[in-house]
Every structure is written in structure tokens, then in C-alpha cells.
Design an enzyme around this catalytic site. Structure first.
Site, mmCIF file in Angstrom:
data_model
loop_
_atom_site.group_PDB
_atom_site.id
_atom_site.type_symbol
_atom_site.label_atom_id
_atom_site.label_comp_id
_atom_site.label_asym_id
_atom_site.label_seq_id
_atom_site.Cartn_x
_atom_site.Cartn_y
_atom_site.Cartn_z
ATOM 1 C CB ILE A 13 -1.040 0.142 1.401
ATOM 2 C CG1 ILE A 13 -1.680 -1.097 1.544
ATOM 3 C CG2 ILE A 13 -1.742 1.320 1.545
ATOM 4 C CD1 ILE A 13 -2.861 -1.499 0.389
ATOM 5 C CD1 TRP A 25 6.625 -2.653 9.729
ATOM 6 C CD2 TRP A 25 7.127 -0.385 9.855
ATOM 7 N NE1 TRP A 25 6.005 -2.053 10.962
ATOM 8 C CE2 TRP A 25 6.140 -0.860 10.862
ATOM 9 C CE3 TRP A 25 7.318 0.938 9.432
ATOM 10 C CZ2 TRP A 25 6.001 0.246 11.981
ATOM 11 C CZ3 TRP A 25 6.852 1.734 10.498
ATOM 12 C CH2 TRP A 25 6.121 1.449 11.828
ATOM 13 C CE LYS A 69 9.820 -11.621 7.431
ATOM 14 N NZ LYS A 69 9.048 -10.786 6.975
ATOM 15 C CB SER A 73 8.090 -5.790 17.903
ATOM 16 O OG SER A 73 7.986 -6.829 17.481
ATOM 17 C CD GLU A 120 20.634 -3.413 17.336
ATOM 18 O OE1 GLU A 120 20.067 -2.823 18.027
ATOM 19 O OE2 GLU A 120 21.973 -3.764 17.427
ATOM 20 C CB CYS A 175 14.420 1.208 17.353
ATOM 21 S SG CYS A 175 15.775 1.603 15.933
ATOM 22 C CD GLU A 205 9.650 0.827 20.050
ATOM 23 O OE1 GLU A 205 9.043 -0.399 19.991
ATOM 24 O OE2 GLU A 205 10.584 0.985 19.599
HETATM 25 P P1 NAD Z 1 8.058 -6.687 13.740
HETATM 26 O O1 NAD Z 1 8.733 -7.311 15.124
HETATM 27 O O2 NAD Z 1 6.810 -6.857 13.686
HETATM 28 O O3 NAD Z 1 8.633 -7.076 12.535
HETATM 29 C C1 NAD Z 1 9.999 -7.204 12.200
HETATM 30 C C2 NAD Z 1 10.053 -8.264 11.291
HETATM 31 O O4 NAD Z 1 9.848 -9.768 11.655
HETATM 32 C C3 NAD Z 1 9.330 -8.456 9.976
HETATM 33 O O5 NAD Z 1 10.073 -8.747 8.861
HETATM 34 C C4 NAD Z 1 8.356 -9.299 10.219
HETATM 35 O O6 NAD Z 1 7.510 -9.962 9.262
HETATM 36 C C5 NAD Z 1 8.953 -10.527 10.996
HETATM 37 N N1 NAD Z 1 8.272 -11.425 11.856
HETATM 38 C C6 NAD Z 1 7.066 -11.209 12.302
HETATM 39 N N2 NAD Z 1 6.605 -12.197 12.881
HETATM 40 C C7 NAD Z 1 7.826 -12.969 13.010
HETATM 41 C C8 NAD Z 1 7.972 -14.461 13.509
HETATM 42 N N3 NAD Z 1 6.953 -15.112 14.209
HETATM 43 N N4 NAD Z 1 9.058 -14.895 13.308
HETATM 44 C C9 NAD Z 1 10.217 -14.541 12.674
HETATM 45 N N5 NAD Z 1 10.174 -13.193 12.064
HETATM 46 C C10 NAD Z 1 8.755 -12.484 12.348
HETATM 47 O O7 NAD Z 1 8.583 -5.173 13.772
HETATM 48 P P2 NAD Z 1 7.983 -3.956 12.932
HETATM 49 O O8 NAD Z 1 6.581 -3.393 13.249
HETATM 50 O O9 NAD Z 1 8.355 -4.395 11.534
HETATM 51 O O10 NAD Z 1 9.076 -2.824 13.193
HETATM 52 C C11 NAD Z 1 9.044 -2.010 14.274
HETATM 53 C C12 NAD Z 1 9.938 -2.399 15.630
HETATM 54 O O11 NAD Z 1 11.140 -2.700 15.063
HETATM 55 C C13 NAD Z 1 9.845 -1.441 16.497
HETATM 56 O O12 NAD Z 1 9.502 -2.102 17.960
HETATM 57 C C14 NAD Z 1 11.158 -0.835 16.514
HETATM 58 O O13 NAD Z 1 11.765 -0.373 17.626
HETATM 59 C C15 NAD Z 1 12.022 -1.963 15.935
HETATM 60 N N6 NAD Z 1 13.145 -1.416 15.341
HETATM 61 C C16 NAD Z 1 14.374 -1.433 16.050
HETATM 62 C C17 NAD Z 1 15.742 -1.034 15.501
HETATM 63 C C18 NAD Z 1 16.945 -0.863 16.117
HETATM 64 O O14 NAD Z 1 17.891 -0.700 15.596
HETATM 65 N N7 NAD Z 1 17.130 -1.216 17.593
HETATM 66 C C19 NAD Z 1 15.526 -0.480 14.357
HETATM 67 C C20 NAD Z 1 14.424 -0.444 13.594
HETATM 68 C C21 NAD Z 1 13.235 -1.016 14.396
#
Ligand code: NAD
Length: 483
Positions: free
Chosen positions: A27, A155, A179, A233, A254, A288, A387
Site C-alpha cells: 500500500i 518496515w 526477509k 519488535s 535490535e 527505535c 514504545e
Molecule cells: P516486527 O517485529 O513486527 O517485524 C519485524 C520483522 O519480523 C518483519 O520482517 C516481520 O515480518 C518479521 N516477523 C514477524 N513475526 C515473525 C516471527 N514469528 N518469526 C520471525 N519473523 C517474524 O517489527 P516492525 O513492526 O516491522 O518494526 C517495528 C519495530 O522494530 C519497533 O519495535 C522498533 O523499535 C524496532 N526497530 C528496532 C531497531 C533497532 O535498531 N533497535 C531499528 C528499527 C526498528
């Protein structure tokens, strides 16, 4: 604005593009319109990608650092040549303004160039002598790539989080299955197309688009994967770690943050307001490292709030391609609702809304939100503790440096922090007392590939960037010989 084909292949495995069985709707968050559908993969695609990477590892792990460095430079040049297109993809898919997308692409170029340099330096360093307290033995330390690695990214900074893992993994001599987030696969699909032209042997880099359950979960349990490097997350990070534990994989995480900016009594107020707004509203607060809390010396509070409100209300929220845009859209409906929910719960908990909290009146469509500032936020409320991952800032005053440090450290996270003060000694004292992996003094959140990235406590396991980012993809072998 770019136009997209109706569907895109979501798998790049062993040098071949193909379509997987999962239809991922992508989207444009600024218009809510469907951009395209990416045909992503499942467990079967993960199996094929890991097989390809395992087969390629035999030769790739034996290449010289110089050879690997040359390919990393080709990737950096490819990204440079495709800079504008990559910026457009990020703004279209993520909702971030063009000037922010440019910062991301430039960071990706700098990261690939930095790890090219480290890879080129590896040949001289692969084996090093270790002095022993005995003449009967000699020892050498050898650094080797750790194997096939799984990279799972979010994302909010799709290309940047990818580059921070991919460049050091390739530099170390690892083979990769990447991925991307199912929400923002378009920048990584283009990056894969650039990598396909870089001279990298087939199978060294593989891309499997897909959901967390269909792709991320099987990747985390595959016994042929030596290490998972995950950004996302905390909830998912824990699941990845649990799955990886079954085969005792290395794990780098991270995760989230709840970071503070401390404004000491002698601070330059204009600078403090700029840094607060930059930290809280860049990428629509979906960082983050977002500045979630501003802790301001009580003698400055009133004046600071007046200036902050004025500046926050003046921020131009607009379409990411608008020439004067300062803040773009949130990434999707789910994230938009999540942030609005936090705002509602904050109000119910008794927090005072200083400004924002709503959709801008001139933007009836798209996931746009006004820059939002709260004061009087209860210390036990979700708004203060969790957060938010949106453009929402909480401000609180303090009466002593010790109180400010205690408030900043009072969180299970420990990613970053910022300090604004004219006193260089106080700045270092406070920086040393903060439980955070990165502290900026009187500076915006600048990031250099040479400096480590990662946090304390529940924000991270390990460090990315710098030589630490490379070491995360290496094994250490100690060879002891009788002489
Ligand atoms: P998310 O945890 O929902 O998803 C991250 C990735 O994990 C995606 O590719 C998702 O498809 C995958 N995923 C989801 N479920 C999974 C599973 N069961 N097994 C393996 N992979 C799985 O996070 P988001 O919503 O994409 O991003 C936001 C989060 O990322 C926030 O909490 C943010 O703080 C964190 N973040 C941290 C940093 C850092 O450097 N510390 C940087 C960027 C984002």
C-alpha cells in the site's frame, strides 16, 4: 510518482527471480492506494533459499576479502546510480519524505563502502599470532565467516536495516537469506535487482519476501542457518530467539526503545527544541531511537513548552513527495490505529495534550497524524512506559541532574539518549551515567557506519556497524601448534 506492475516476483533464490504462493498487498500510506501485489514465499521457498546459500557457502567463504570488497563497492555504486529510484520507492512504500529517503539511501551507500574497506583489510588480518607464556607452543587466531545467516528486518528503515546486516555479512564471507518486512518489500526488491548485477555469485544472496509466520519463523528454526540477525519488535525478537534456541543459533537482536532527551538548565533553548522535534518526529516518530521523553530542567519548563508547541504546530505534515514536507505519513492502517490508541489511553490516564493528537484537517486521506506533545504524563501510564512508534512526545520537568538520569534510565529499554547543555563536563558526566548504547551531546541523531549501533537492557543483543558489526558474522578459531 512511480507506476508499478500489478504483481511482482517476491523470491530471488540462487540468482533466479520467481513468484511465491503468498500474495502481499503493498500500500501507499499517503493515499491508502494499492501499489502492487508481491508474490511472496513460504516454508518451501525458505528451504530452497537456505539450500542455495549452503551450496554457495563452500566457495564464497574461501574468497579473499579483496574480492568481496570489490563486489561490495559494485553494490554501493549500483545503489548510487539508482539513488533517485530508491528514494521514490521508499517514499511511495513507507510514507517518508523525499529528504528522509535520501538520507536512508546515502546511509546505505556509506555502509556498503565502509564494509568494502573492512573486507579489503581482512586478508592481512585473517590469521594473527597470539603470544603464549610458553616456548613449547605457538598459536594463531583465525577469523572465519560463521556460515549461512538469516536476516529479518522491519518496515521503518527498510533499506538501512538491511544494509547494516547485509554489508558486514557479505564482507565476512557469509551467505545470506534476507526477509524484508511484508509491509515494505519494494526497496529490498530493488536492492536485490542491484545485487543481481553486482557480480556476486549465485546463491550467496537470496531474498524471500513474505510474512513473519510464513517466512521468518521457518528461517529461525532451519538447522542449516548459523545465525539470525533480527531487527524489529521485542515481542517478535523473543519468539525468534526462542526458535533459534532449538538449534543453538547465534542471535543478534535490535529491538525497541523508550529514549530520552535531557535538557539541562544551561541549554540553548532553540537547539533543544530543534533536537526534540527532530528526535520525536523524524520518520513520523517510527524510530527505535525516537525521542519519546523530553526531560527539561524545571526552570526552563514553561519557556521550553511554549517554544516546543509553536515549533511542533508549525511542522508541515504533507505528502512525502511535496516539496515543503517536513513529516510524512505513518506506514499503514494498523500502525496508525495503534498510535491513535496510545493517544486515547494517554488522555484517559490523565495526561495533558499540549498539541496535536489528530489527523491534519487538510489531509482527509492517508495515515497522517499531527506532531503530538503531552505533558503531565503519569509515570505508570503506557504513554510514558511503552514504545509508541509514532509522532508522540512526552515532556516532564526535573529538579536535579540525578533525578533526570533516574527518569531516563527508568525503562526496560536502553537504546539511545541525548543531552543538551553548554557545560562540557556535565555533558560527559550525564552521558556516562545513562544506560544507553548511543548518546548524542548537543547533536541530532547522526549515525556513522564507523560507530557502533545497539542498546543496553532489552533494546539489543550485540552491536551493529563498525568492526563489531563485522565480528557478529565471524567465528574465531584458535590454532595451537607444538614447536
Ligand atoms: P516486527 O517485529 O513486527 O517485524 C519485524 C520483522 O519480523 C518483519 O520482517 C516481520 O515480518 C518479521 N516477523 C514477524 N513475526 C515473525 C516471527 N514469528 N518469526 C520471525 N519473523 C517474524 O517489527 P516492525 O513492526 O516491522 O518494526 C517495528 C519495530 O522494530 C519497533 O519495535 C522498533 O523499535 C524496532 N526497530 C528496532 C531497531 C533497532 O535498531 N533497535 C531499528 C528499527 C526498528
Amino acid at each position: 510518482m512511480i507506476s508499478f506492475p500489478t504483481t511482482l516476483d517476491g523470491l530471488y533464490i540462487n540468482g533466479q527471480w520467481s513468484a511465491g504462493p503468498e500474495h502481499l498487498r503493498v500500500i501507499n500510506p499517503a493515499s491508502e492506494a494499492l501499489l502492487t501485489t508481491v508474490n511472496g514465499g513460504d516454508e518451501h521457498a525458505v528451504d530452497q533459499a537456505v539450500s542455495a546459500a549452503s551450496a554457495a557457502f563452500k566457495n564464497w567463504s574461501q574468497t579473499s576479502g579483496t574480492e568481496r570488497g570489490a563486489i561490495l563497492r559494485n553494490i554501493a555504486n549500483g545503489v548510487r546510480n539508482g539513488r533517485e529510484h530508491l528514494m521514490n520507492l521508499q517514499s511511495s512504500n513507507n510514507g517518508k519524505p523525499q529528504f528522509e529517503a535520501a538520507i536512508d539511501v546515502d546511509d546505505v551507500i556509506a555502509t556498503f563502502e565502509y564494509y568494502a574497506e573492512l573486507a579489503e583489510g581482512l586478508d592481512a588480518k585473517q590469521d594473527s599470532n597470539v603470544p603464549l607464556p610458553s616456548d613449547d607452543f605457538s598459536a594463531r587466531l583465525r577469523r572465519e565467516p560463521c556460515g549461512v545467516v538469516g536476516l529479518i528486518v522491519p518496515w521503518n528503515f527498510p533499506m538501512v536495516t538491511t544494509a547494516w546486516k547485509l554489508a558486514p555479512a557479505l564482507a565476512a564471507g557469509c551467505c545470506v537469506v534476507l526477509k524484508p518486512s511484508e509491509v515494505t518489500p519494494l526497496p529490498e526488491l530493488e536492492l536485490a535487482a542491484i545485487i543481481a548485477e553486482s557480480g556476486l555469485p549465485n546463491g550467496v544472496f537470496n531474498l524471500v519476501c513474505g510474512t513473519g509466520l510464513a517466512v521468518g519463523a521457518p528461517l529461525s528454526v532451519d538447522p542449516r542457518i548459523a545465525k539470525i540477525s533480527f531487527t524489529g519488535s521485542n515481542a517478535v525478537g523473543v519468539q525468534v530467539m526462542q526458535r533459534a534456541a532449538e538449534t543453538v543459533k547465534g542471535v543478534s537482536l535490535e529491538l525497541g526503545g523508550k529514549s530520552s532527551l535531557l535538557v539541562l538548565a544551561d541549554a540553548d533553548m532553540d537547539l533543544a527544541v530543534e533536537l526534540a522535534c527532530g528526535g520525536a518526529f523524524f520518520n513520523a516518530g517510527q524510530m527505535c531511537s525516537a525521542t519519546s521523553r523530553v526531560l527539561v530542567a524545571e526552570e526552563l519548563e514553561e519557556e521550553f513548552l511554549t517554544r516546543l508547541q509553536k515549533r511542533a504546530q508549525a511542522i508541515r505534515v504533507a505528502d512525502p513527495f511535496d516539496a515543503d514536507v517536513e513529516m510524512g505519513a505513518l506506514v499503514n492502517q494498523a500502525q496508525y490505529q495503534r498510535v491513535l490508541g496510545h493517544i486515547d489511553r494517554g488522555l484517559s490516564a490523565g495526561a495533558r495534550l499540549l498539541c496535536g493528537g489528530n489527523r491534519p484537517a487538510d489531509l482527509p486521506r492517508g495515515y497522517f497524524l499531527q506532531p503530538t506533545v503531552f505533558t503531565d504524563v503519569p509515570l505508570d501510564s503506557a504513554l510514558w512506559c511503552e514504545e509508541i512508534f509514532g509522532p508522540v512526545l512526552c515532556v516532564r520537568s526535573f529538579s536535579s541532574e540525578a533525578e533526570a538520569i533516574a527518569l531516563a534510565n527508568d525503562t526496560p529499554f536502553g537504546l539511545v539518549a541525548s543531552v543538551v547543555t553548554a557545560d562540557a563536563v556535565a555533558a560527559d558526566r550525564v552521558a556516562n551515567a545513562l544506560q544507553a548504547g548511543m548518546v548524542w551531546i548537543n547533536a541530532p541523531q547522526v549515525i556513522f557506519p564507523q560507530a557502533a549501533w545497539g542498546g543496553y537492557k532489552q533494546s539489543s543483543i550485540g552491536r551493529e556497524l563498525g568492526p563489531w558489526g563485522l565480528a557478529a558474522f565471524q567465528e574465531i578459531k584458535h590454532v595451537i601448534r607444538a614447536v
